[in-house]
Design a protein around this motif. Structure first.
Motif, PDB file in Angstrom:
ATOM      1  N   LEU A  25     -57.760 -56.731  10.588  1.00 43.94           N
ATOM      2  CA  LEU A  25     -57.986 -57.788  11.572  1.00 43.94           C
ATOM      3  C   LEU A  25     -59.011 -57.371  12.617  1.00 43.94           C
ATOM      4  O   LEU A  25     -59.755 -58.201  13.144  1.00 43.94           O
ATOM      5  CB  LEU A  25     -56.656 -58.152  12.254  1.00 43.94           C
ATOM      6  CG  LEU A  25     -55.697 -59.026  11.447  1.00 43.94           C
ATOM      7  CD1 LEU A  25     -54.322 -59.048  12.105  1.00 43.94           C
ATOM      8  CD2 LEU A  25     -56.249 -60.442  11.315  1.00 43.94           C
ATOM      9  N   GLY A  26     -59.019 -56.090  12.931  1.00 47.50           N
ATOM     10  CA  GLY A  26     -59.999 -55.597  13.899  1.00 47.50           C
ATOM     11  C   GLY A  26     -59.786 -56.196  15.274  1.00 47.50           C
ATOM     12  O   GLY A  26     -58.638 -56.345  15.743  1.00 47.50           O
ATOM     13  N   PRO A  27     -60.859 -56.584  15.974  1.00 51.43           N
ATOM     14  CA  PRO A  27     -60.740 -57.143  17.336  1.00 51.43           C
ATOM     15  C   PRO A  27     -59.869 -58.384  17.405  1.00 51.43           C
ATOM     16  O   PRO A  27     -59.370 -58.737  18.480  1.00 51.43           O
ATOM     17  CB  PRO A  27     -62.190 -57.463  17.704  1.00 51.43           C
ATOM     18  CG  PRO A  27     -63.007 -56.546  16.857  1.00 51.43           C
ATOM     19  CD  PRO A  27     -62.258 -56.410  15.568  1.00 51.43           C
ATOM     20  N   GLN A  28     -59.667 -59.044  16.271  1.00 51.02           N
ATOM     21  CA  GLN A  28     -58.803 -60.226  16.274  1.00 51.02           C
ATOM     22  C   GLN A  28     -57.352 -59.868  16.576  1.00 51.02           C
ATOM     23  O   GLN A  28     -56.548 -60.755  16.897  1.00 51.02           O
ATOM     24  CB  GLN A  28     -58.880 -60.940  14.917  1.00 51.02           C
ATOM     25  CG  GLN A  28     -60.233 -61.558  14.615  1.00 51.02           C
ATOM     26  CD  GLN A  28     -60.265 -62.194  13.237  1.00 51.02           C
ATOM     27  OE1 GLN A  28     -59.794 -61.608  12.259  1.00 51.02           O
ATOM     28  NE2 GLN A  28     -60.809 -63.399  13.160  1.00 51.02           N
ATOM     29  N   ALA A  29     -57.010 -58.591  16.474  1.00 49.90           N
ATOM     30  CA  ALA A  29     -55.640 -58.139  16.755  1.00 49.90           C
ATOM     31  C   ALA A  29     -55.536 -57.481  18.125  1.00 49.90           C
ATOM     32  O   ALA A  29     -54.577 -56.750  18.399  1.00 49.90           O
ATOM     33  CB  ALA A  29     -55.193 -57.153  15.674  1.00 49.90           C
TER      34      ALA A  29
END
Length: 581
Positions: A500-504
């Protein structure tokens, strides 16, 4: 003589106390090694010569030395004779003449195969099956040494081919029946090259179809030697450098030997006394030693293989190695899956069909493989499915079938984990449109704990759906009392956050808090800590803001942060081509 004794004595002492020097000597132009090899023998004979020379009433030094050396040689011969004669007598006493038959032996009734050197549990292998296929044979009892320590009672099992009419339930499937293609010379000759592996599969396909039809292979009551109509004994112990015995013996019910073929090799003392050097340089450090010289005597053909000799000596139904058998198996598998009333024995065809792939399933087979995996009636796929596709090359056509199999109640925990690993290796976005079964799995803690690698694919459904589920899964994981129970679940959650990266980013405060708790419920080692730092960095935390353990020194903390930065950069570089595509 004195100088010769001193020189050979020193060389003999070096050679015997440090035999590796002899090996190194052979690497140095051979001559030094040869000298060290013969030094112990030469020293013994020179010592005996010197002692005898002093006892001889001969005034001439040359004559005395010559006579003494002759006496030393005679003593070297004499000292070996008693041992040599005893060893030869023992060898001849155990020697049994070959008994050959001009015709193939027709076995019948109850046959007993005794394999006292076979270090496995009894099983119905290609050899047992060939004997069962002899016209007139009712049952075959196999006796082996087993895997444990030798005991008075050796493990045994008996098998018979019976009609399915009385009991149509699933029977036993023989262990690798296609191996007869490797062992029976006419089949070896007829199926060389590209036909070889196809022939092995054809034999096994024939047996799969046959045992799903009107016949079953079942375990029956073992037959003791006294009640057996035929006894086949296969002696084939592990070969020793000084002792080898390979023998096949076939006896009838009266105890008469109807067939016997042997190969024997035995080491007996040599005719003359000497020290022999032996070195072993295979499979590890050099091992070398000296021992009193021996002579190898042998009888029979050294190429004898008792199992092959048995197949050549008896009359049995030789299996047909026709590649069309694979097509028959495929067609009958399709018919079975089409039949809602298919029996359990017929459904075994589907499981056997999967077992014929060894990482070589072609696209034309993918639809049928997926259909087998998704059929709830086909059970116990753990052993056969792992070899169908390479680990990271499972086609996405298997997605729905693997999901269905994970959701089945009878699927084992190990199979769920295996299938989840394969699904987690699919390209990003594969699960962007999740099926109801997929969502049901990730809503069931009991199932997703066993299929933990699948959690990583939650990143495909987007943060608005993934983050709440990952939070709930994290609660489930933390509630588990033991790290061994949490480990794979935590790893799946972490990989989902990485994807997810920055989405998390909304999860960062909670992960940071759990990271710093002592003991931390989300990690168990410094390696776990490093992986969580990488996950936080992927989620948008700056390298300098990554959490550091309180007891870490500044230099150690700096090294850990540099490692994370390097891993983060390598991961970005690895993903760049994929994003470009």
């Amino acid at each position: 003589m004195k100088y010769a004794l001193i020189i050979t004595g020193v060389l003999a002492g070096l050679a015997i106390t440090a035999p590796r020097l002899v090996v190194f000597g052979y690497f140095l132009l051979i001559v030094p090694g040869f000298v060290l090899t013969i030094a112990p023998t030469v020293f013994i004979y020179l010592t005996v010569t010197a002692v005898v020379r002093r006892l001889l009433p001969i005034s001439s030094p040359m004559k005395a030395t010559a006579v003494a050396f002759g006496v030393a040689l005679l003593l070297g011969w004499a000292v070996m004779q008693s041992y040599r004669v005893a060893a030869l007598d023992a060898y001849r006493a155990d020697e049994l003449p070959d008994v050959l038959s001009s015709q193939l032996i027709e076995l019948d009734g109850d046959v007993r195969i005794e394999r006292p050197d076979h270090r496995r549990e009894p099983e119905c292998d290609y050899l047992t099956l060939a004997v069962l296929e002899s016209p007139g044979v009712d049952s075959v009892t196999t006796v082996t040494a087993g895997r444990g320590k030798p005991s008075d009672t050796q493990p045994s099992a008996a098998y018979a081919l019976v009609s399915a009419k009385a009991d149509p339930a699933v029977g036993i499937f023989p262990n690798e029946p296609g191996q007869i293609v490797r062992k029976y010379p006419p089949l070896v000759q007829a199926n060389r090259g590209k036909k070889f592996f196809t022939s092995i599969k054809a034999v096994e396909a024939n047996w799969a179809v046959r045992l799903a039809g009107q016949e079953r292979l079942r375990e029956v009551k073992e037959i003791e030697a006294e009640a057996a109509d035929w006894i086949i004994r296969i002696d084939n112990p592990l070969n020793q450098p000084t002792d080898t015995l390979r023998r096949l013996t076939i006896l009838d019910s009266s105890g008469e030997v109807r067939f016997r073929k042997s190969y024997r090799k035995q080491a007996v003392p040599a005719r003359m006394f000497y020290f022999r050097f032996q070195a072993n340089m295979s499979g590890g450090p050099v091992s070398a030693s000296f021992y009193v010289g021996r002579q190898l005597i042998e009888s029979g053909q050294w190429t004898l293989k008792p199992e092959t000799a048995l197949l050549e000596a008896i009359k049995f139904n030789v299996p047909v190695c026709d590649a069309k058998a694979l097509e028959v198996l495929r067609d009958q598998t399709v018919q079975t899956l089409d039949d809602p009333m298919a029996t359990t024995a017929q459904l075994e065809l589907a499981r056997r069909y999967l077992g014929f792939f060894f990482f070589d399933a072609k696209p034309g087979n993918h639809a049928l493989i997926a259909r087998i995996v998704a059929d709830d009636r086909v059970r116990d796929l753990d052993a056969v499915i792992k070899n169908v596709f390479p680990k990271n090359q499972t086609p996405t056509a298997m997605k729905d079938a693997f999901i269905d199999r994970i959701a089945m109640e009878h699927t084992s925990a190990s199979l769920r984990h295996l299938l989840a690993e394969r699904l987690a290796s699919f390209p990003r976005g594969t699960f962007a449109n999740p099926s109801p079964t997929y969502l049901a799995i990730l809503n069931s803690p009991e199932i997703y704990q066993q299929a933990a690698p699948l959690i990583a694919t939650l990143a495909d459904v987007g943060p608005e759906h993934a983050i709440p589920k990952l939070d709930a899964m994290l609660d489930t994981a933390i509630a588990l009392p033991h790290w061994s129970d949490r480990r794979t679940l935590i790893a799946g959650i972490r990989e989902a956050l990485v994807r997810l990266g920055p989405q998390a980013s909304a999860v960062v405060p909670r992960i940071r808090e759990l990271f710093l708790i002592r003991p931390s419920p989300i990690m168990n080692s410094s390696s776990d800590a490093g992986q969580w730092r990488l996950a936080l960095a992927r989620m948008g935390v700056a390298i300098e803001d990554l959490p550091v353990l309180p007891n870490q020194s500044p230099p150690s903390a700096d090294r850990n942060l540099r490692r994370v930065a390097n891993k983060l950069e390598r991961r970005k570089q690895a993903e760049t081509p994929e994003q470009g595509l």
